[in-house]
Motif scaffolding. Structure first.
Motif, PDB file in Angstrom:
ATOM      1  N   ARG A 182       0.841  -1.205   0.000  1.00 13.16           N
ATOM      2  CA  ARG A 182       0.000   0.000   0.000  1.00 13.16           C
ATOM      3  C   ARG A 182       0.876   1.255   0.000  1.00 13.16           C
ATOM      4  NH1 ARG A 182      -4.981   1.131   4.178  1.00 13.16           N
ATOM      5  NH2 ARG A 182      -5.417   3.304   3.552  1.00 13.16           N
ATOM      6  N   ARG A 183       0.507   2.244  -0.841  1.00 13.59           N
ATOM      7  CA  ARG A 183       1.294   3.465  -0.954  1.00 13.59           C
ATOM      8  C   ARG A 183       0.422   4.584  -1.525  1.00 13.59           C
ATOM      9  NH1 ARG A 183       1.980  -0.317  -4.713  1.00 13.59           N
ATOM     10  NH2 ARG A 183       2.031   0.224  -6.937  1.00 13.59           N
ATOM     11  N   VAL A 184       0.855   5.815  -1.337  1.00 12.73           N
ATOM     12  CA  VAL A 184       0.162   6.964  -1.914  1.00 12.73           C
ATOM     13  C   VAL A 184       0.532   7.066  -3.391  1.00 12.73           C
ATOM     14  CG1 VAL A 184      -0.079   9.474  -1.886  1.00 12.73           C
ATOM     15  CG2 VAL A 184       0.026   8.211   0.269  1.00 12.73           C
ATOM     16  N   TRP A 185      -0.456   6.976  -4.262  1.00 12.02           N
ATOM     17  CA  TRP A 185      -0.224   7.138  -5.696  1.00 12.02           C
ATOM     18  C   TRP A 185      -0.135   8.618  -6.056  1.00 12.02           C
ATOM     19  CZ3 TRP A 185      -2.344   9.066 -10.220  1.00 12.02           C
ATOM     20  CH2 TRP A 185      -1.909   8.496 -11.417  1.00 12.02           C
ATOM     21  N   ALA A 186      -1.027   9.418  -5.451  1.00  9.11           N
ATOM     22  CA  ALA A 186      -0.996  10.870  -5.625  1.00  9.11           C
ATOM     23  C   ALA A 186      -1.725  11.503  -4.439  1.00  9.11           C
ATOM     24  CB  ALA A 186      -1.654  11.293  -6.929  1.00  9.11           C
ATOM     25  N   PRO A 187      -1.182  12.576  -3.852  1.00  7.23           N
ATOM     26  CA  PRO A 187      -1.813  13.216  -2.700  1.00  7.23           C
ATOM     27  C   PRO A 187      -2.912  14.184  -3.121  1.00  7.23           C
ATOM     28  CG  PRO A 187       0.256  14.302  -3.164  1.00  7.23           C
ATOM     29  CD  PRO A 187       0.147  13.173  -4.156  1.00  7.23           C
ATOM     30  N   VAL A 188      -3.913  13.678  -3.829  1.00  6.17           N
ATOM     31  CA  VAL A 188      -5.049  14.487  -4.268  1.00  6.17           C
ATOM     32  C   VAL A 188      -6.335  13.726  -3.974  1.00  6.17           C
ATOM     33  CG1 VAL A 188      -3.714  15.617  -6.093  1.00  6.17           C
ATOM     34  CG2 VAL A 188      -4.990  13.552  -6.611  1.00  6.17           C
ATOM     35  N   PRO A 189      -7.444  14.434  -3.711  1.00  2.97           N
ATOM     36  CA  PRO A 189      -8.713  13.754  -3.488  1.00  2.97           C
ATOM     37  C   PRO A 189      -9.281  13.220  -4.789  1.00  2.97           C
ATOM     38  CG  PRO A 189      -9.029  16.122  -3.462  1.00  2.97           C
ATOM     39  CD  PRO A 189      -7.549  15.897  -3.564  1.00  2.97           C
ATOM     40  N   GLY A 190     -10.229  12.308  -4.698  1.00  7.76           N
ATOM     41  CA  GLY A 190     -10.818  11.745  -5.903  1.00  7.76           C
ATOM     42  C   GLY A 190     -12.172  11.129  -5.646  1.00  7.76           C
ATOM     43  N   GLU A 244      -1.540   7.036 -21.080  1.00  7.26           N
ATOM     44  CA  GLU A 244      -0.269   7.604 -20.650  1.00  7.26           C
ATOM     45  C   GLU A 244      -0.045   7.435 -19.154  1.00  7.26           C
ATOM     46  OE1 GLU A 244      -0.217  11.642 -22.059  1.00  7.26           O
ATOM     47  OE2 GLU A 244      -0.052  11.028 -24.173  1.00  7.26           O
ATOM     48  N   GLY A 245      -0.923   6.654 -18.493  1.00 10.62           N
ATOM     49  CA  GLY A 245      -0.759   6.353 -17.083  1.00 10.62           C
ATOM     50  C   GLY A 245      -1.291   7.399 -16.141  1.00 10.62           C
ATOM     51  N   ALA A 246      -2.013   8.393 -16.650  1.00 12.65           N
ATOM     52  CA  ALA A 246      -2.610   9.433 -15.807  1.00 12.65           C
ATOM     53  C   ALA A 246      -4.037   9.043 -15.442  1.00 12.65           C
ATOM     54  CB  ALA A 246      -2.587  10.774 -16.517  1.00 12.65           C
ATOM     55  N   ILE A 247      -4.551   9.649 -14.382  1.00 20.80           N
ATOM     56  CA  ILE A 247      -5.908   9.389 -13.911  1.00 20.80           C
ATOM     57  C   ILE A 247      -6.714  10.675 -13.991  1.00 20.80           C
ATOM     58  CG2 ILE A 247      -7.275   8.991 -11.807  1.00 20.80           C
ATOM     59  CD1 ILE A 247      -5.325   6.800 -11.057  1.00 20.80           C
ATOM     60  N   TRP A 248      -7.914  10.562 -14.571  1.00 18.09           N
ATOM     61  CA  TRP A 248      -8.905  11.632 -14.527  1.00 18.09           C
ATOM     62  C   TRP A 248      -9.828  11.387 -13.332  1.00 18.09           C
ATOM     63  CZ3 TRP A 248      -9.165  15.970 -17.482  1.00 18.09           C
ATOM     64  CH2 TRP A 248      -8.509  15.996 -18.706  1.00 18.09           C
ATOM     65  N   THR A 249     -10.038  12.399 -12.513  1.00 16.28           N
ATOM     66  CA  THR A 249     -10.915  12.259 -11.352  1.00 16.28           C
ATOM     67  C   THR A 249     -11.547  13.595 -11.004  1.00 16.28           C
ATOM     68  OG1 THR A 249     -11.049  11.436  -9.068  1.00 16.28           O
ATOM     69  CG2 THR A 249      -9.073  12.670  -9.666  1.00 16.28           C
ATOM     70  N   PRO A 278     -15.109  23.585  -8.537  1.00 17.09           N
ATOM     71  CA  PRO A 278     -15.107  22.175  -8.943  1.00 17.09           C
ATOM     72  C   PRO A 278     -14.469  21.989 -10.313  1.00 17.09           C
ATOM     73  CG  PRO A 278     -17.312  23.102  -9.104  1.00 17.09           C
ATOM     74  CD  PRO A 278     -16.475  24.123  -8.407  1.00 17.09           C
ATOM     75  N   ALA A 279     -13.863  20.829 -10.510  1.00 22.40           N
ATOM     76  CA  ALA A 279     -13.169  20.541 -11.759  1.00 22.40           C
ATOM     77  C   ALA A 279     -13.007  19.039 -11.909  1.00 22.40           C
ATOM     78  CB  ALA A 279     -11.796  21.217 -11.781  1.00 22.40           C
ATOM     79  N   CYS A 280     -12.736  18.602 -13.135  1.00 27.66           N
ATOM     80  CA  CYS A 280     -12.252  17.248 -13.395  1.00 27.66           C
ATOM     81  C   CYS A 280     -10.777  17.399 -13.735  1.00 27.66           C
ATOM     82  CB  CYS A 280     -13.012  16.606 -14.550  1.00 27.66           C
ATOM     83  SG  CYS A 280     -12.516  14.893 -14.870  1.00 27.66           S
ATOM     84  N   VAL A 281      -9.918  16.745 -12.981  1.00 29.37           N
ATOM     85  CA  VAL A 281      -8.477  16.945 -13.145  1.00 29.37           C
ATOM     86  C   VAL A 281      -7.811  15.671 -13.647  1.00 29.37           C
ATOM     87  CG1 VAL A 281      -8.342  18.767 -11.417  1.00 29.37           C
ATOM     88  CG2 VAL A 281      -8.044  16.392 -10.711  1.00 29.37           C
ATOM     89  N   ARG A 282      -6.770  15.859 -14.442  1.00 33.19           N
ATOM     90  CA  ARG A 282      -5.943  14.762 -14.932  1.00 33.19           C
ATOM     91  C   ARG A 282      -4.648  14.793 -14.139  1.00 33.19           C
ATOM     92  NH1 ARG A 282      -2.305  14.308 -19.922  1.00 33.19           N
ATOM     93  NH2 ARG A 282      -2.201  12.057 -20.338  1.00 33.19           N
ATOM     94  N   GLY A 341       2.286  10.596  -8.473  1.00 33.32           N
ATOM     95  CA  GLY A 341       3.102  11.549  -7.750  1.00 33.32           C
ATOM     96  C   GLY A 341       2.348  12.814  -7.402  1.00 33.32           C
ATOM     97  N   GLY A 342       1.290  13.139  -8.182  1.00 33.67           N
ATOM     98  CA  GLY A 342       0.425  14.255  -7.823  1.00 33.67           C
ATOM     99  C   GLY A 342       0.420  15.445  -8.756  1.00 33.67           C
ATOM    100  N   ALA A 343       1.263  15.472  -9.797  1.00 33.25           N
ATOM    101  CA  ALA A 343       1.255  16.605 -10.721  1.00 33.25           C
ATOM    102  C   ALA A 343      -0.074  16.655 -11.468  1.00 33.25           C
ATOM    103  CB  ALA A 343       2.407  16.495 -11.707  1.00 33.25           C
TER     104      ALA A 343
END
Length: 285
Positions: free
Chosen positions: A180-188, A196-201, A209-213, A217-219
Protein backbone atom coordinates in the motif's frame (compact mmCIF):
# COMPACT_ATOMS: atom_id res chain seq x y z
CA UNK A 1 -14.56 23.62 -22.85
CA UNK A 2 -17.34 21.15 -22.02
CA UNK A 3 -20.61 20.35 -23.77
CA UNK A 4 -23.81 18.98 -22.21
CA UNK A 5 -24.63 15.49 -23.50
CA UNK A 6 -27.52 14.75 -21.10
CA UNK A 7 -29.30 16.60 -18.30
CA UNK A 8 -32.07 15.83 -15.79
CA UNK A 9 -30.23 13.15 -13.81
CA UNK A 10 -30.76 12.63 -10.09
CA UNK A 11 -27.11 12.11 -9.19
CA UNK A 12 -25.32 10.23 -11.95
CA UNK A 13 -22.51 7.97 -10.73
CA UNK A 14 -20.20 5.17 -11.88
CA UNK A 15 -19.58 6.31 -15.48
CA UNK A 16 -18.35 3.49 -17.77
CA UNK A 17 -17.87 3.29 -21.55
CA UNK A 18 -19.27 -0.05 -22.70
CA UNK A 19 -20.33 -1.38 -26.11
CA UNK A 20 -20.36 2.00 -27.81
CA UNK A 21 -22.28 3.94 -25.15
CA UNK A 22 -21.73 5.62 -21.80
CA UNK A 23 -23.32 3.66 -18.97
CA UNK A 24 -24.07 5.14 -15.54
CA UNK A 25 -26.10 4.73 -12.38
CA UNK A 26 -28.92 7.25 -11.94
CA UNK A 27 -29.28 7.10 -8.18
CA UNK A 28 -32.55 8.93 -7.69
CA UNK A 29 -34.48 6.77 -10.13
CA UNK A 30 -32.83 3.46 -9.23
CA UNK A 31 -31.89 2.94 -12.86
CA UNK A 32 -28.84 2.00 -14.89
CA UNK A 33 -28.74 4.05 -18.10
CA UNK A 34 -26.85 3.72 -21.38
CA UNK A 35 -26.34 7.01 -23.22
CA UNK A 36 -25.36 7.34 -26.87
CA UNK A 37 -23.13 10.05 -28.29
CA UNK A 38 -26.33 11.69 -29.55
CA UNK A 39 -27.57 12.06 -25.97
CA UNK A 40 -30.30 9.41 -26.29
CA UNK A 41 -30.66 7.48 -23.03
CA UNK A 42 -32.00 3.96 -22.56
CA UNK A 43 -32.88 2.27 -19.27
CA UNK A 44 -30.86 -0.96 -19.08
CA UNK A 45 -31.83 -2.07 -15.57
CA UNK A 46 -34.05 -0.96 -12.70
CA UNK A 47 -32.81 -2.15 -9.33
CA UNK A 48 -35.23 -3.44 -6.65
CA UNK A 49 -33.19 -1.69 -3.94
CA UNK A 50 -32.62 1.88 -2.83
CA UNK A 51 -29.56 3.07 -4.77
CA UNK A 52 -27.56 1.48 -7.64
CA UNK A 53 -24.22 2.76 -6.39
CA UNK A 54 -21.84 1.34 -9.00
CA UNK A 55 -21.67 -0.93 -12.07
CA UNK A 56 -19.25 -3.08 -14.07
CA UNK A 57 -19.32 -6.24 -16.20
CA UNK A 58 -18.16 -9.82 -16.03
CA UNK A 59 -16.03 -11.06 -18.95
CA UNK A 60 -19.10 -12.80 -20.41
CA UNK A 61 -20.91 -9.44 -20.61
CA UNK A 62 -23.30 -9.79 -17.68
CA UNK A 63 -23.85 -6.57 -15.76
CA UNK A 64 -22.99 -6.28 -12.06
CA UNK A 65 -24.73 -3.67 -9.88
CA UNK A 66 -23.69 -2.68 -6.37
CA UNK A 67 -26.76 -2.15 -4.18
CA UNK A 68 -24.83 -0.32 -1.50
CA UNK A 69 -27.13 0.19 1.50
CA UNK A 70 -28.45 -3.38 1.24
CA UNK A 71 -24.90 -4.78 1.00
CA UNK A 72 -25.80 -6.76 -2.14
CA UNK A 73 -23.98 -7.35 -5.42
CA UNK A 74 -26.54 -8.02 -8.14
CA UNK A 75 -26.00 -9.71 -11.51
CA UNK A 76 -28.22 -9.18 -14.54
CA UNK A 77 -29.14 -12.41 -16.30
CA UNK A 78 -29.73 -12.70 -20.07
CA UNK A 79 -33.50 -12.34 -19.53
CA UNK A 80 -32.94 -8.99 -17.77
CA UNK A 81 -33.65 -10.23 -14.25
CA UNK A 82 -31.37 -9.27 -11.36
CA UNK A 83 -30.08 -11.95 -8.99
CA UNK A 84 -27.53 -11.99 -6.17
CA UNK A 85 -24.07 -12.61 -7.61
CA UNK A 86 -22.28 -13.46 -4.34
CA UNK A 87 -22.91 -13.36 -0.60
CA UNK A 88 -21.32 -10.18 0.73
CA UNK A 89 -23.25 -10.13 4.00
CA UNK A 90 -20.13 -11.00 6.01
CA UNK A 91 -18.34 -7.77 5.07
CA UNK A 92 -18.11 -5.03 7.71
CA UNK A 93 -20.58 -2.52 6.29
CA UNK A 94 -22.38 -1.12 3.27
CA UNK A 95 -20.91 -1.15 -0.22
CA UNK A 96 -19.89 1.62 -2.60
CA UNK A 97 -17.81 1.08 -5.79
CA UNK A 98 -16.82 -1.89 -7.93
CA UNK A 99 -14.17 -2.57 -10.58
CA UNK A 100 -13.71 -5.88 -12.45
CA UNK A 101 -10.20 -6.73 -13.65
CA UNK A 102 -9.17 -8.58 -16.82
CA UNK A 103 -9.49 -11.96 -15.09
CA UNK A 104 -13.09 -11.44 -14.04
CA UNK A 105 -12.22 -10.72 -10.42
CA UNK A 106 -14.37 -8.03 -8.82
CA UNK A 107 -13.08 -5.57 -6.26
CA UNK A 108 -15.84 -4.04 -4.15
CA UNK A 109 -15.27 -1.39 -1.51
CA UNK A 110 -17.34 -0.01 1.32
CA UNK A 111 -17.32 0.90 4.98
CA UNK A 112 -18.98 0.25 8.30
CA UNK A 113 -19.91 3.93 8.57
CA UNK A 114 -19.78 6.46 5.76
CA UNK A 115 -19.87 9.26 8.33
CA UNK A 116 -17.05 8.24 10.71
CA UNK A 117 -15.61 10.32 13.48
CA UNK A 118 -12.57 12.41 12.64
CA UNK A 119 -9.48 10.25 12.31
CA UNK A 120 -11.38 6.99 11.76
CA UNK A 121 -10.98 4.96 8.57
CA UNK A 122 -13.40 2.02 8.65
CA UNK A 123 -13.41 1.40 4.92
CA UNK A 124 -12.37 -1.85 3.20
CA UNK A 125 -11.80 -3.49 -0.18
CA UNK A 126 -13.14 -6.99 -0.80
CA UNK A 127 -12.28 -9.43 -3.57
CA UNK A 128 -15.06 -11.39 -5.28
CA UNK A 129 -13.53 -14.25 -7.27
CA UNK A 130 -15.07 -15.60 -10.50
CA UNK A 131 -16.21 -18.59 -8.43
CA UNK A 132 -18.16 -16.29 -6.09
CA UNK A 133 -15.81 -16.49 -3.11
CA UNK A 134 -15.53 -13.28 -1.09
CA UNK A 135 -12.69 -12.12 1.12
CA UNK A 136 -11.50 -8.80 2.50
CA UNK A 137 -8.16 -7.77 0.97
CA UNK A 138 -7.60 -4.28 2.45
CA UNK A 139 -8.87 -2.29 5.40
CA UNK A 140 -8.32 1.09 7.05
CA UNK A 141 -9.58 2.96 3.97
CA UNK A 142 -10.73 6.54 4.65
CA UNK A 143 -14.05 6.56 2.73
CA UNK A 144 -13.35 4.30 -0.26
CA UNK A 145 -14.53 5.69 -3.57
CA UNK A 146 -13.61 5.15 -7.25
CA UNK A 147 -11.11 2.46 -8.28
CA UNK A 148 -9.08 1.61 -11.38
CA UNK A 149 -6.94 -1.39 -12.36
CA UNK A 150 -3.95 -0.88 -14.65
CA UNK A 151 -3.91 -2.57 -18.10
CA UNK A 152 -1.38 -5.19 -16.96
CA UNK A 153 -3.62 -6.12 -14.04
CA UNK A 154 -0.78 -5.46 -11.60
CA UNK A 155 -1.98 -2.36 -9.72
CA UNK A 156 -5.23 -1.17 -8.18
CA UNK A 157 -5.69 2.52 -7.34
CA UNK A 158 -8.49 3.69 -5.04
CA UNK A 159 -9.68 7.17 -4.07
CA UNK A 160 -9.68 7.66 -0.30
CA UNK A 161 -11.99 10.65 -0.18
CA UNK A 162 -11.64 11.53 3.51
CA UNK A 163 -7.84 11.21 3.37
CA UNK A 164 -7.58 13.29 0.18
CA UNK A 165 -5.37 10.72 -1.54
CA UNK A 166 -5.29 8.24 -4.40
CA UNK A 167 -3.85 5.06 -2.91
CA UNK A 168 -2.21 2.22 -4.86
CA UNK A 169 -1.83 -1.50 -4.14
CA UNK A 170 0.03 -4.25 -5.95
CA UNK A 171 -2.31 -7.07 -7.05
CA UNK A 172 -1.04 -10.56 -6.28
CA UNK A 173 -1.58 -13.72 -8.32
CA UNK A 174 -4.36 -14.73 -5.94
CA UNK A 175 -6.02 -11.31 -6.21
CA UNK A 176 -4.75 -10.10 -2.85
CA UNK A 177 -3.53 -6.54 -2.35
CA UNK A 178 -0.10 -5.56 -0.96
CA UNK A 179 2.47 -2.74 -0.89
CA UNK A 180 0.00 0.00 0.00
CA UNK A 181 1.29 3.47 -0.95
CA UNK A 182 0.16 6.96 -1.91
CA UNK A 183 -0.22 7.14 -5.70
CA UNK A 184 -1.00 10.87 -5.62
CA UNK A 185 -1.81 13.22 -2.70
CA UNK A 186 -5.05 14.49 -4.27
CA UNK A 187 -8.71 13.75 -3.49
CA UNK A 188 -10.82 11.74 -5.90
CA UNK A 189 -14.11 10.04 -6.68
CA UNK A 190 -15.20 8.00 -9.71
CA UNK A 191 -12.11 7.90 -11.91
CA UNK A 192 -10.55 6.51 -15.09
CA UNK A 193 -7.02 5.71 -16.28
CA UNK A 194 -5.61 6.79 -19.64
CA UNK A 195 -2.99 5.26 -21.95
CA UNK A 196 -0.27 7.60 -20.65
CA UNK A 197 -0.76 6.35 -17.08
CA UNK A 198 -2.61 9.43 -15.81
CA UNK A 199 -5.91 9.39 -13.91
CA UNK A 200 -8.91 11.63 -14.53
CA UNK A 201 -10.92 12.26 -11.35
CA UNK A 202 -13.35 14.86 -10.00
CA UNK A 203 -11.62 17.41 -7.82
CA UNK A 204 -11.72 20.94 -6.54
CA UNK A 205 -9.44 23.50 -8.13
CA UNK A 206 -8.52 26.99 -6.99
CA UNK A 207 -11.56 28.39 -8.79
CA UNK A 208 -14.05 25.66 -7.83
CA UNK A 209 -15.11 22.18 -8.94
CA UNK A 210 -13.17 20.54 -11.76
CA UNK A 211 -12.25 17.25 -13.39
CA UNK A 212 -8.48 16.95 -13.14
CA UNK A 213 -5.94 14.76 -14.93
CA UNK A 214 -3.31 13.67 -12.44
CA UNK A 215 0.05 11.93 -12.91
CA UNK A 216 1.46 9.44 -10.41
CA UNK A 217 3.10 11.55 -7.75
CA UNK A 218 0.43 14.26 -7.82
CA UNK A 219 1.26 16.60 -10.72
CA UNK A 220 -1.97 18.02 -12.18
CA UNK A 221 -1.63 17.76 -15.98
CA UNK A 222 -5.02 19.06 -17.11
CA UNK A 223 -7.96 20.82 -15.44
CA UNK A 224 -11.51 20.95 -16.82
CA UNK A 225 -13.55 23.51 -14.82
CA UNK A 226 -17.10 22.49 -13.86
CA UNK A 227 -20.16 24.50 -12.88
CA UNK A 228 -21.26 21.88 -10.36
CA UNK A 229 -19.45 19.23 -8.32
CA UNK A 230 -18.16 16.22 -10.22
CA UNK A 231 -19.02 12.64 -9.22
CA UNK A 232 -17.29 10.52 -11.87
CA UNK A 233 -15.07 10.75 -14.94
CA UNK A 234 -14.83 8.27 -17.82
CA UNK A 235 -13.08 8.01 -21.20
CA UNK A 236 -14.71 6.58 -24.30
CA UNK A 237 -16.06 7.48 -27.70
CA UNK A 238 -14.90 6.14 -31.03
CA UNK A 239 -11.21 6.82 -30.30
CA UNK A 240 -11.35 6.54 -26.50
CA UNK A 241 -10.52 10.23 -26.11
CA UNK A 242 -13.92 11.64 -25.22
CA UNK A 243 -13.95 12.64 -21.56
CA UNK A 244 -17.31 12.18 -19.85
CA UNK A 245 -17.97 13.90 -16.51
CA UNK A 246 -21.01 13.34 -14.28
CA UNK A 247 -21.96 16.43 -12.27
CA UNK A 248 -24.71 17.68 -9.96
CA UNK A 249 -25.38 20.66 -7.70
CA UNK A 250 -23.66 19.32 -4.56
CA UNK A 251 -23.00 22.22 -2.18
CA UNK A 252 -19.91 22.05 0.01
CA UNK A 253 -21.53 24.34 2.58
CA UNK A 254 -24.35 21.82 3.17
CA UNK A 255 -24.18 18.52 5.03
CA UNK A 256 -24.21 15.11 3.34
CA UNK A 257 -27.83 14.25 4.19
CA UNK A 258 -29.06 17.72 3.21
CA UNK A 259 -27.33 17.50 -0.16
CA UNK A 260 -28.57 13.97 -0.82
CA UNK A 261 -32.16 14.80 0.06
CA UNK A 262 -32.16 17.90 -2.16
CA UNK A 263 -30.66 16.08 -5.14
CA UNK A 264 -33.00 13.10 -4.85
CA UNK A 265 -36.23 15.05 -4.34
CA UNK A 266 -35.57 18.57 -5.64
CA UNK A 267 -34.65 19.83 -9.11
CA UNK A 268 -32.84 17.22 -11.20
CA UNK A 269 -29.51 19.02 -11.69
CA UNK A 270 -27.42 15.99 -12.70
CA UNK A 271 -25.71 16.21 -16.09
CA UNK A 272 -23.33 14.34 -18.37
CA UNK A 273 -20.68 16.67 -19.80
CA UNK A 274 -18.14 15.90 -22.53
CA UNK A 275 -14.74 17.28 -23.49
CA UNK A 276 -11.74 16.11 -25.51
CA UNK A 277 -8.88 14.32 -23.75
CA UNK A 278 -5.21 14.11 -24.83
CA UNK A 279 -4.92 10.32 -24.40
CA UNK A 280 -7.36 7.42 -24.79
CA UNK A 281 -8.81 5.11 -22.17
CA UNK A 282 -6.75 2.32 -20.65
CA UNK A 283 -7.20 -0.34 -17.97
CA UNK A 284 -10.37 -1.11 -16.03
CA UNK A 285 -13.08 0.11 -15.84
Amino acid sequence: MTEVLLSGLRIGESARWHEGRLWLSNWGTGEVLAVGLDGAAEVMATVPTTLPFSIDWLPDGRLLVVAGPEQRLLRQEPDGSLVDHADLSGLPGGLNEIVVDGRGRGYVNGGADFHPAEGEAPGFIALVTPEGEVREVADGIAFPNGMVVTPDGGTLVIAESFAGTLTAFDIGEDGGLANRRVWAPVPGDGMVLDAEGAIWTPGWGASGPACVRVAEGGAVLETVPLEHAGFACALGGEDGRTLFVLTADWRMTDGFEENLERLLTGPATGRVLTARAPAPHAGHP
